[in-house]
Design a protein around this motif. Structure first.
Motif, mmCIF file in Angstrom:
data_model
loop_
_atom_site.group_PDB
_atom_site.id
_atom_site.type_symbol
_atom_site.label_atom_id
_atom_site.label_comp_id
_atom_site.label_asym_id
_atom_site.label_seq_id
_atom_site.Cartn_x
_atom_site.Cartn_y
_atom_site.Cartn_z
ATOM 1 N N GLN A 1 0.669 -1.221 0.008
ATOM 2 C CA GLN A 1 0.089 -0.154 0.001
ATOM 3 C C GLN A 1 0.693 1.262 -0.012
ATOM 4 O O GLN A 1 0.441 2.375 -0.621
ATOM 5 N N ALA A 2 2.066 1.297 0.598
ATOM 6 C CA ALA A 2 2.814 2.491 0.670
ATOM 7 C C ALA A 2 3.465 2.487 -0.839
ATOM 8 O O ALA A 2 3.538 3.558 -1.303
ATOM 9 N N ARG A 3 3.888 1.450 -1.414
ATOM 10 C CA ARG A 3 4.483 1.584 -2.851
ATOM 11 C C ARG A 3 3.532 2.278 -3.729
ATOM 12 O O ARG A 3 3.644 3.164 -4.471
ATOM 13 N N ALA A 4 1.882 1.720 -3.577
ATOM 14 C CA ALA A 4 0.955 2.296 -4.493
ATOM 15 C C ALA A 4 0.741 3.848 -4.096
ATOM 16 O O ALA A 4 0.566 4.473 -5.021
ATOM 17 N N ALA A 5 0.750 4.129 -2.717
ATOM 18 C CA ALA A 5 0.552 5.773 -2.474
ATOM 19 C C ALA A 5 1.877 6.391 -3.049
ATOM 20 O O ALA A 5 1.720 7.570 -3.600
ATOM 21 N N LEU A 6 3.165 6.174 -3.010
ATOM 22 C CA LEU A 6 3.985 6.764 -3.474
ATOM 23 C C LEU A 6 4.588 6.625 -4.978
ATOM 24 O O LEU A 6 5.227 7.168 -5.712
#
Length: 776
Positions: free
Chosen positions: A317-322
């Motif tokens: 989810q952090a990858r998708a957000a960034l």
């Protein structure tokens, strides 16, 4: 003979190099005996191989007998000097072997170094003899070379420092032996067909091969030897990255495999963890922790249950957000000692924890007891992001893991300042259920595989116990799961079933992964957010050094429940020998008391200075027979005037002091119930009524009650209270409800009367025990 001698010399070089590397490997002291052991094995193997009339079975039997005899002779120098003859030494080894077999059969670990050297001697003998036999009798080449190579590579892989020179000697000798044996076989073929060939052809080929090998070594020596650390690091990273990726993928696919010592304790999966079959862990030390507060040491938190296991989706989810390419790229770098912007939370205090690695951490995960605030290493933090005003902002409260930027090696030390929870029961009960959006989105989700009967079981338990708050509901489910037997030897779960359902209703036994999974799923089914955490239980406390020794066999998983304003709180549904239920105060104004928490008291935090306190208390005890004066010492004449009577009094005083010290040592750190039962059992043991290993507390109480009928009620009540504390599940503290019955300890007067009776029995039973000793 001229044809055999070069081959024997090459065998001597090849196997000798392997044995030499073993003898300098520091596996144990006394490995120098391996060299003469292997030498005689090679000589006998060569002699027996060149006697065509000698039957192979008889040759192997004679070799084994000679090797056994020679090994005992060589080990004689390492044994007790009083064992003068070979027979005495052989008998000693036999006794050691029997003891070792019993220890291993009982589930212990062998610690006899002499037996290890003896077994290694036999293996070296077998290696040397079989190599000479296979080459000189059978004409085999590849098999003995591969056998020696296997031993050399295993030793080279695990030993530090690396025995590089013996390894290259082995390599050159093996290549030359391969060339020489090939020429010898060709020569036999030519002789059979009467084909002419030059004289001394094998030696010529051998000389040419030696020249080529020497040339390669010389060329290698002239290669550039000065390589910068940065270049070496980049090269190693490039070469090892495919293997590292394959290892992580393999661990994700097979997370329950039994790894070899030094590997299983050094890695957790960071993306997925499957619920598998039985597991087996070693007792190897992983790390040591110095902390003023006891806790579990968290490694990774998982948020998504799949029906077959757990996934950590925070990084994704952090990858998708960034908008980056991989979850690892979304981790936030932090400098050493740079504080993490985490919410302080109510009821939390800063605690400094110092970790000393005892083995390499292959996953580079940084452990923490509580919430990490400051870490003395440069780290990468895997956390999520939350929308605030249409912008993604870091949410360090949803933190999945922390990894070190550099490799974590054995003996490395790092410090973590953690925010540990000291929340009380009343505050957690009053925290309510106003959960943040990110908590409701991810920590209440369940897949469709969760069965209706799992929902129904959780709802029924909560309704039957009248649990109204999320905290009380969590306790009800925790206590129910602690009644399920613990076992690491379970059947392989079915591939198409929801494994929490299979654990709760079919298998009805398991280890921590299943207990923690069941509690998280059952809580989520009732609208209580929880997550599945993997790491290590607290470990064994070393009183001399003041550290917790954490071993691989306490690798553990447990649930954490979210409480608004407080954050994640640990619970413990696994009733195993290495687990501890958290202890919480009833209210912020009262001392620690778990009588209303549904769980037992956690063990008292061990105090490294407790022996100072004990010594201070012992100093205050008057010793009979010693004259107390106001400031002037008694004269030597007065001291000697006591005579034998004074010496007897002094001896009795020292004996009483020793008994008191042992008493304090045995009872220190136990709960109220445990201390009461242990005190009774200790005095009973001194009086000749010790508890056998196979006897349960209830059975032992019945035996003591039969021996001391005047104190039957007190003994039975103590035994029942202790049995409920250890095995009963919900009720494990005095004054606590247990299935409708209140567990109470006997009164102080009753226990003191029992102690006096047991002390009297120590002295009354002493003449009988002395007479039995004299008769034996």
């Amino acid at each position: 003979m001229a044809e055999v001698l070069p081959g024997f010399l090459l065998i001597l070089l090849m196997t000798g190099a392997v044995v030499w590397s073993l003898s300098v490997s520091n596996w144990a002291s006394g490995l120098e005996v391996l060299r003469p052991m292997a030498l005689l094995g090679l000589v006998l193997g060569a002699i027996f191989a060149r006697l065509p009339w000698l039957n192979p079975g008889l040759a192997h039997l004679l070799s084994g007998m000679l090797g056994f005899t020679w090994a005992i002779h060589l080990l004689g120098e390492l044994m007790d000097a009083r064992l003068m003859t070979w027979r005495d030494q052989a008998t000693d080894l036999l006794i050691r072997g029997l003891i070792w077999t019993r220890v291993i059969g009982a589930g212990g670990r062998g610690e006899d170094i002499l037996l290890f050297v003896f077994v290694l001697c036999l293996l070296v003998w077998l290696l040397a003899y079989s190599t000479a036999w296979m080459v000189l009798r059978r004409g085999w080449t590849w098999r003995p070379i591969l056998l020696n190579a296997l031993v050399a590579l295993i030793n080279y892989t695990y030993v530090l420092p690396k025995p590089t020179m013996p390894f290259f000697v082995f390599l050159c000798a093996a290549l030359l032996l391969l060339v020489y044996q090939n020429v010898i076989q060709r020569q036999a073929f030519w002789d059979a067909r009467q084909i002419e060939y030059p004289d001394l052809l094998p030696l010529r080929f051998l000389w040419s091969a030696t020249f080529v090998c020497g040339l390669l070594i010389i060329l290698t020596a002239f290669l550039p030897g000065e390589v910068s650390i940065d270049r070496a690091t980049r090269t190693w990273t490039m070469l090892s990255s495919p293997f590292k990726a394959a290892r992580e993928q393999w661990e994700d696919m097979f997370s329950t495999i039994t790894a070899p010592p030094g590997a299983g304790s050094g890695a957790f999966t960071s993306r997925g963890a499957a619920l598998g079959g039985s597991r087996q862990l070693t007792a190897d030390a992983v790390m040591e922790v110095r902390s003023l507060e006891y806790d579990y040491w968290r490694a990774v938190a998982f948020d998504k249950y799949t029906g077959q296991g757990w996934q950590n989706t925070v990084g994704e989810q952090a990858r998708a957000a960034l908008g980056v390419g991989a979850p690892e790229q979304a981790r936030t770098p932090r400098e050493a000692d740079e504080p993490l912007p985490v919410s302080p939370g109510q009821g939390r205090r800063e605690v400094v924890q110092t970790f000393t690695m005892k083995s390499d951490r292959l996953d580079d995960l940084v452990m923490v007891g509580g919430t990490p605030y400051q870490i003395s290493l440069p780290t990468l933090v895997e956390h999520n992001y939350a929308l605030s005003g249409g912008v993604n902002v870091p949410n360090f409260d949803e933190l999945a893991l922390v990894v070190a930027q550099e490799r974590l090696r054995a003996e490395q030390v790092y410090t973590v300042t953690a925010l540990m929870s000291f929340a009380d029961v009343a505050s957690l009960r009053a925290s309510g259920n106003d959960y943040p959006q990110w908590v409701r989105e991810r920590y209440l989700a369940l897949p469709e595989t969760v069965t209706p009967r799992t929902y129904e079981l959780a709802a029924r338990l909560i309704a039957e116990n009248g649990a109204l708050t999320p905290y009380d509901q969590a306790l009800v489910i925790q206590d129910y799961l602690r009644t399920i037997p613990y076992s690491e030897s379970i059947t392989t779960p079915p591939p198409d079933a929801d494994l929490v359902d299979w654990f709760l209703f079919e298998e009805r036994t398991g280890y921590c992964d299943y207990f923690a999974s069941a509690m998280v799923v059952m809580l989520r089914s009732q609208g209580i957010p929880a997550r599945w955490v993997r790491g290590y239980a607290g470990g064994e406390f070393d009183t001399e050094r003041g550290v917790y020794v954490v071993r691989e066999n306490v690798a553990h998983s447990w649930p954490e429940v979210y409480f608004p304003g407080f954050g994640w709180e640990r619970f413990e549904p696994t009733a195993a020998s290495y687990t501890v239920v958290p202890s919480r105060r009833l209210t912020a104004n009262l001392g620690s008391d778990s009588s209303d928490t549904g769980g037992p008291l956690a063990p008292l935090t061990p105090d490294p200075g407790r022996f100072d306190e004990l010594d201070e208390a012992l100093d205050q005890i008057p010793v009979p027979g010693v004259l107390q004066t106001g400031g002037t010492s008694a004269s030597s004449g007065n001291a000697w005037s006591l005579g034998p009577f004074g010496m007897i009094l002094a001896a009795l005083g020292l004996l009483a002091l020793a008994f008191y010290a042992r008493w304090r040592y045995e009872l220190y750190g136990l709960s109220q119930v445990g201390a009461a039962y242990a005190g009774m059992a200790l005095l009973a043991r001194w009086s000749g009524l010790g508890q056998a290993e196979q006897v349960t507390p209830a059975e032992y109480g019945a035996l003591l009650a039969a021996a001391l009928p005047d104190h039957q009620a007190t003994i039975v009540q103590l035994a029942r209270a202790y049995a409920r504390e250890q095995y009963g599940g919900p009720a494990q503290a005095t004054g606590q409800l247990f299935r409708g019955a209140r567990v109470e300890l006997p009164s102080d007067e009753a226990r003191k009367a029992l102690h006096r009776a047991l002390v009297r029995r120590i002295f009354t039973a002493l003449p009988d025990r002395m007479s039995q000793f004299q008769r034996s």
